[in-house]
Design a protein around this motif. Structure first.
Motif, mmCIF file in Angstrom:
data_model
loop_
_atom_site.group_PDB
_atom_site.id
_atom_site.type_symbol
_atom_site.label_atom_id
_atom_site.label_comp_id
_atom_site.label_asym_id
_atom_site.label_seq_id
_atom_site.Cartn_x
_atom_site.Cartn_y
_atom_site.Cartn_z
ATOM 1 N N ASN A 1 0.739 -1.153 -0.115
ATOM 2 C CA ASN A 1 -0.086 0.006 -0.019
ATOM 3 C C ASN A 1 0.764 1.280 0.021
ATOM 4 O O ASN A 1 1.617 1.514 0.958
ATOM 5 C CB ASN A 1 -0.938 -0.082 1.292
ATOM 6 N N ARG B 1 0.375 4.559 0.376
ATOM 7 C CA ARG B 1 0.059 5.455 1.626
ATOM 8 C C ARG B 1 0.934 4.884 2.720
ATOM 9 O O ARG B 1 1.379 5.603 3.695
ATOM 10 C CB ARG B 1 -1.329 5.847 1.881
ATOM 11 N N HIS B 2 0.667 3.604 2.995
ATOM 12 C CA HIS B 2 1.380 2.873 4.377
ATOM 13 C C HIS B 2 2.898 3.041 3.951
ATOM 14 O O HIS B 2 3.494 3.396 5.015
ATOM 15 C CB HIS B 2 0.821 1.742 4.456
ATOM 16 N N VAL C 1 3.622 6.573 5.001
ATOM 17 C CA VAL C 1 3.713 6.835 6.439
ATOM 18 C C VAL C 1 4.748 6.122 7.219
ATOM 19 O O VAL C 1 5.532 6.581 8.173
ATOM 20 C CB VAL C 1 2.227 6.353 6.981
ATOM 21 N N ASP D 1 -1.951 2.886 9.803
ATOM 22 C CA ASP D 1 -2.852 3.094 8.567
ATOM 23 C C ASP D 1 -2.504 4.157 7.645
ATOM 24 O O ASP D 1 -1.302 4.663 7.584
ATOM 25 C CB ASP D 1 -4.270 3.163 9.316
ATOM 26 N N ASP D 2 -3.802 4.755 7.120
ATOM 27 C CA ASP D 2 -3.262 6.021 6.390
ATOM 28 C C ASP D 2 -2.861 7.109 6.936
ATOM 29 O O ASP D 2 -2.490 8.058 6.156
ATOM 30 C CB ASP D 2 -4.637 6.089 5.329
ATOM 31 N N HIS D 3 -3.215 7.246 8.297
ATOM 32 C CA HIS D 3 -3.127 8.592 8.941
ATOM 33 C C HIS D 3 -2.056 8.546 10.132
ATOM 34 O O HIS D 3 -1.825 9.491 10.629
ATOM 35 C CB HIS D 3 -4.467 9.163 9.208
#
Length: 183
Positions: A22, A24-25, A28, A99-101
């Motif tokens: 992923n 985005r992960h 992060v 997670d994404d955030h």
């Protein structure tokens, strides 16, 4: 033999990054790894580059938030942290959530403190000239903004679960070079 290895701090995140597909992960995880490595270096400019323009740290102590807020205050916090020479640490993770955030890390934070600095911040030590291993149980939330920068840290810890005077042989190379150069 050294009681800590700073490289173990980001190793679990790098292992997770290696198997994460992923994007985005990956972003992060990558920014938190970059932050951890800059902290260990120490690279103050590198640390600040990982953060949003106005970061907010929340360090919960006795029900009160005592964390630095705003770029200038956070910069001062990290400048003081580097000057204290307590940035040689190992965060021994038991849990990593992504997670994404946000990245969530939990485990034992093992940190070496020069005795004089430990005494100054209220850690009970009997020899200000010695070096001490201080271990905390810590949970950190690393919120990440949409651009992939760290918004701050939300930190919860147990207080010291271990305080131990170290012998010179127990000090990691990174600490000796920083605190006892030429030794």
């Amino acid at each position: 033999m050294a009681v800590i290895d700073p490289n173990n701090t980001w190793a679990p995140l790098e292992q997770r990054l290696a198997v994460t597909t992923n994007e985005r992960h990956r972003t992060v995880l990558g920014i938190v790894i970059e932050h951890m490595k800059a902290e260990a270096a120490p690279d103050l400019d590198g640390l600040m580059r990982t953060l949003v323009p106005e970061p907010a740290y929340h360090f919960w102590n006795a029900g009160k938030d005592v964390g630095p807020k705003g770029r200038d205050v956070v910069h001062t916090y990290y400048s003081d942290f580097v000057a204290s020479r307590s940035n040689v640490l190992e965060y021994q993770l038991d849990r990593l959530v992504v997670d994404d955030h946000c990245v969530v890390t939990e485990g034992f934070l093992k940190q070496i403190y020069p005795g004089a600095y430990a005494a100054q911040i209220g850690i009970p030590v009997d020899d200000p000239a010695a070096d001490y291993l201080v271990v905390f149980r810590q949970l950190l939330l690393w919120p990440i903004d949409p651009e992939g920068r760290i918004e701050g840290e939300d930190s919860y810890h147990s207080g010291p679960v271990e305080i131990r005077k170290l012998t010179f042989d127990e000090l990691p190379r990174e600490y000796v070079e920083l605190v006892h150069p030429g030794a």
